[in-house]
Every structure is written in structure tokens, then in C-alpha cells.
Design an enzyme around this catalytic site. Structure first.
Site, PDB file in Angstrom:
ATOM      1  N   SER A 294       0.813  -1.214   0.000  1.00  0.00           N
ATOM      2  CA  SER A 294       0.000   0.000   0.000  1.00  0.00           C
ATOM      3  C   SER A 294       0.849   1.268   0.000  1.00  0.00           C
ATOM      4  O   SER A 294       0.533   2.239  -0.685  1.00  0.00           O
ATOM      5  CB  SER A 294      -0.940   0.007   1.204  1.00  0.00           C
ATOM      6  N   HIS A 345       0.359   4.799   4.264  1.00  0.00           N
ATOM      7  CA  HIS A 345      -0.227   5.403   3.071  1.00  0.00           C
ATOM      8  C   HIS A 345       0.286   6.826   2.856  1.00  0.00           C
ATOM      9  O   HIS A 345       0.728   7.182   1.755  1.00  0.00           O
ATOM     10  CB  HIS A 345      -1.752   5.418   3.195  1.00  0.00           C
TER      11      HIS A 345
END
Length: 512
Positions: A294, A345
């Protein structure tokens, strides 16, 4: 003035705006063109039409239709406002009054679209000095005059070709930004991630925390012990099929787009720098075991944002709003859902932007500011790493410790589970789950008296813990405390009457 001279002036004007002023050709057919000036705000468009009207109602109808088309164009271009000119090259004006048509025409709920009509009639002087609206600022030159129709037709042909060639060249240049490379590394990464998922599934399961740690997941205590390689290895692991599928899908589309734009070597650097920054950010802000690509995938968003800064016109005309909307949704979703590693993220997003600014787009020339992006990347990575180290006392949460202890216990590794639970109880002496698990270990070790004490503490902290009442009954039974065992079982049955084993044990004790 002859018709062919009107046609010549039409193409001279179009040629001027396209080749000299840099307007983008949006549409061209039947002596009508739509042009876009990408620089000003609000967006400016020009419609140039070679038309002759006998009556003002004919002109009015065309003006009205033009404004409607401009409003549709505004929506297609995703612009809040559009202002422009509707220019007519005409042999003569309508014979009746049409002065009211020279006012601006507005359309849209909030009048977002404004078009002003400019009619340039046949007179040579009018064509040499256009002073209406924004056209007066364009410094339209006095174009060459041709009296020979054959020569004029040759010039018209040349002007058409140059306009179309200029437009085609510009389109090819813009297209080249998206077709520089091929997504070779993207496919290799997808294969590696899929292979690792299969290996992990065959050796304990991708949702098994101990297995993930064994195969290189981000595990803060191990990183503090010097296993820095986990910052990279965790990028190839995923927790469950859904996690794998979603990240693989994102990598397929985003990775393919970024690798085509930046080329394979730049893409690899962007991907791994973003993944590294994302992993270090997770180390600094998330104490749980983490895995997944991610952070690197959000780094690809960062690379697209850098493209938006380097080529803002092309970015917003093509993918810009879609990228911003999808990115925004993902960030909001990360803040709302507690189990999502938003630190990774955001860290990956910033890392990807810095990495893209460092390697730059293929057609960008080397710039001195690259050194600043390099320093920024290094400083960010070291700062996050330092932050993770100074939070050393927070690197092992009670939740993670108990989760690992349970998995050790499931595998019969009681000696490894014991110190984890003991540490939790030293820091949190009001944790019923920790007392419950400790009682289980003490029972397995044969220390039934200590197990009884731990279970009594468990039900004191959480009276509704029916499993603890049942285990307490088992412990009382081992100690020969039949009455206490029956009382604990009655409590367990009252809390969870659907548990058949509770009733079975109660019946066994009552019959003995």
C-alpha cells in the site's frame, strides 16, 4: 469583398490563434473551429465560424446554439467557468437590427458559461482592426492580402495543412508523455507478490501473524533489533486474499500508468523509495504487525501528483480530477477505518512525490533543485526512523502481545507465550484477556491454584466473560472444589446457554 477572400481570412485567423498564440484545436469542420486557451482563468474558448446571415433571427439562432454548445464543452472540460468569443467571418451583417446580440450571453445555473459575439464583416479595415472584447488584447496582425484567387486557394491549402500538422504534432507530444515506457516492472512485481502470497499460504497462512513475521512483515521489535530489511520485505506480503486482490488491482492500473510515463528504471526507484518511506512511517506511527504494497502504491499517486505539477494543463485535461478524487477517497477511508495503516499510506504518498521529483519525467532536463528533493527524501526517512526509535517503549502493544501469545499457544509453544502475557500484566493489571490467557498457561503447567486466582481476577474485571467462568469451573474441579465448580458452571450457563459443553460438564459433575 469576394467569398474566397472571406475564406482566406477565416483560415488566416485560425492559423494565427493555433500556431502563433498556442491555442488548442478542439473541433474543426465545415469552416467552423473551436479553440481553447489553456492559460487564463476562467478558461477561455474561441469559436470561429465562416457564416453569412441574411436576417438577425438566423444569427440569433446560431448564437443561442453556440452558447449551449459552449456550456456542454465546459462540462466536458470539467471547468467551473468558461468565458469566450463567438467570432463570425461574414460577407455582410444581417439586414435588420442585431445590435442586442453583441451583449454577452450567459448559460448555466450560476452563469458559468459566458460567450460574447463578434461579427467581422467584409470590409478590409474591419478585418485589420478588431477591437471587440478580448480580441482587442490578442494583437491580431494585418494578414497578407491576395487578389489572385488561385494564389489564395494555394495559401488556404497551406494554412489548413499547417494548422492540422501543428495540432497533430502537439497531440503526439502530449501522447508521448503517457507512452514513454512499457509496464515490464509492474508485471514482475505482480508476479513476485502473487508467488510470495502462495508461499506464505502454504506455510501457515497469510492471516497468521507469526507466519507473517517469519516471512518478513513489518514487526517493530525485530526492526529495533536490527532487522531493517523488513522495510522492504513487508512490501511483498499481504494479509488475506482481499488485501492481495485490492493492492494487485491498484498496482496493475497505477503501476502501468506510472511506468509508461516515467519509464522502467525511474518507476522502480519511485516504487521502492515510496515503499521504504511508507514502511518507515508505519514503523514510526503503527505498532501493529503490518504488510502490503500500500505504501508503494500510494507513492504512485505521489508520482502522478508530481506529473500534475510538472504538466498541470495536460494533467487536469486527462487524468487530473480522477486521480484527486480517488486519492481523496482512499485517504478519508484510511482515517475512518481503524485497521488501515494510514501512516504507511501518507508516508508512501509523500515519498512517491519526492522520488518522482528526484528522478523527474523523462523529457525534463536535469535541474539543480533535484539535490533538494534528494536531501528532503533522506531527511524524511531518517526523521521517521528516529521517531520510531524514540517511541521504543510503545513498539509492542498489549493487543499485539496477546495476539502473538494466542498463536504461540495454538502451536503449543507455551514457554514463548508466557513472557508476552507476563509483560502485558506488568503494564496493565486490569486486562481481563491477559489474565484469562495466563490462567490457561498456568493450567497447562499444572499450577491450578495460580490458574484459579487468575480466573477469579478475570471474572472480577469482566463478569460477563462466560469462557472464564467455564475454565474456572474446570480449575475448581481439578482442585476438588465441587461446589465452587458447580457455581461457576451455573454462571457460565446463564451467560451462554447455547454452549452445549457447559451443560455437559455440569451434568457430569452432578452425576458423580
Amino acid at each position: 469583398m469576394s467569398v474566397w477572400k472571406q475564406d482566406l481570412y477565416f483560415w488566416q485567423l485560425v492559423h494565427y490563434y493555433v500556431t502563433e498564440r498556442g491555442f488548442r484545436l478542439l473541433y474543426e469542420k465545415n469552416k467552423e473551429v473551436w479553440l481553447e486557451d489553456e492559460n487564463p482563468k476562467p478558461k477561455r474558448i474561441i469559436r470561429i465560424a465562416r457564416r453569412d446571415f441574411d436576417w438577425q433571427n438566423q444569427l440569433r439562432k446560431d448564437v443561442t446554439e453556440t452558447v449551449k454548445r459552449a456550456e456542454l464543452l465546459r462540462k466536458q472540460l470539467k471547468q467551473k467557468k468558461i468565458a469566450g468569443e463567438n467570432i463570425y467571418i461574414s460577407m455582410y451583417p444581417p439586414v435588420d437590427s442585431w445590435d442586442d446580440l453583441t451583449r454577452p450571453f450567459y448559460l448555466g445555473k450560476k452563469q458559468q458559461t459566458m460567450m460574447k459575439m463578434v461579427l467581422i464583416p467584409s470590409g478590409l479595415e474591419e478585418k485589420r482592426s478588431v477591437t471587440s472584447g478580448e480580441l482587442s488584447k490578442d494583437l491580431i496582425p494585418a494578414f497578407p492580402i491576395y487578389e489572385d484567387i488561385d494564389m489564395a486557394e494555394v495559401v488556404i491549402g497551406r494554412l489548413k495543412r499547417e494548422v492540422r500538422q501543428h495540432t497533430k504534432k502537439k497531440e503526439e507530444e502530449e501522447r508521448s508523455f503517457f507512452l514513454y515506457g512499457k509496464p515490464i516492472a509492474t508485471y514482475v512485481l505482480l508476479i513476485m507478490i502473487a508467488v510470495m502470497f502462495y508461499i506464505v499460504e502454504q506455510n501457515g497462512g497469510s492471516t497468521h501473524v507469526l507466519t507473517l513475521i517469519e516471512f518478513g512483515a513489518k514487526y517493530n521489535p525485530a526492526i529495533l533489533d536490527g532487522e531493517w530489511w523488513r522495510f522492504f520485505s513487508s512490501m511483498f506480503l499481504h494479509i488475506g486474499f482481499i488485501h492481495l486482490f485490492m493492492n494487485s488491482l491498484a498496482l496493475f492500473y497505477l503501476g502501468g500508468a506510472v511506468e509508461r510515463m516515467y519509464g522502467t528504471s525511474r518507476f522502480v526507484l519511485i516504487y521502492f523509495i515510496a515503499g521504504l518511506i511508507g514502511s518507515i512511517s508505519s514503523f514510526a506511527f503503527n505498532e501493529q504487525v503490518a504488510a502490503g504494497a500500500s505504501g508503494a502504491i500510494f507513492g504512485l499517486f505521489g508520482a502522478l501528483l508530481y506529473f500534475g505539477i510538472a504538466q498541470p494543463k495536460l494533467f487536469f485535461r486527462t487524468m487530473g480530477m480522477n486521480v484527486l478524487v480517488i486519492l481523496g477517497i482512499n485517504l478519508v477511508f484510511g482515517f475512518v477505518m481503524p485497521m488501515i495503516d494510514n501512516g504507511a499510506h501518507i508516508g508512501g504518498l509523500v515519498g512517491g512525490f519526492l522520488a518522482a521529483a528526484l528522478v523527474q519525467l523523462p523529457k525534463e532536463r536535469g535541474r539543480p533543485r533535484q539535490i533538494f528533493y534528494l536531501l528532503g527524501t533522506i531527511i524524511l526517512a531518517l526523521s521517521l526512523f528516529w521517531l520510531g526509535h524514540i517511541k521504543e517503549d510503545q513498539q509492542m502493544s498489549s493487543l499485539l502481545s496477546l495476539q502473538l501469545a494466542q498463536e504461540y499457544m495454538q502451536e503449543g509453544r507455551f514457554d514463548e507465550a508466557y513472557p508476552l502475557i507476563e509483560t502485558v500484566l506488568e503494564e496493565e493489571n486490569d486486562n481481563p484477556e491477559a489474565y484469562f490467557l495466563m490462567a490457561y498457561l498456568e493450567y497447562e503447567f499444572g499450577d491450578y491454584e495460580k490458574a484459579r486466582e487468575s480466573l477469579l481476577k478475570t471474572v472480577e474485571l469482566r463478569p460477563s466473560f462466560h469462557e472464564a467462568h467455564y475454565n474456572l469451573a474446570l480449575t475448581h474441579s481439578r482442585l476438588g472444589n465441587t461446589e465452587e465448580a458447580i457455581a461457576s458452571l451455573e454462571e457460565a450457563i446463564a451467560l451462554a446457554p447455547e454452549e452445549e459443553e457447559y451443560q455437559a460438564l455440569y451434568d457430569d459433575i452432578m452425576t458423580d
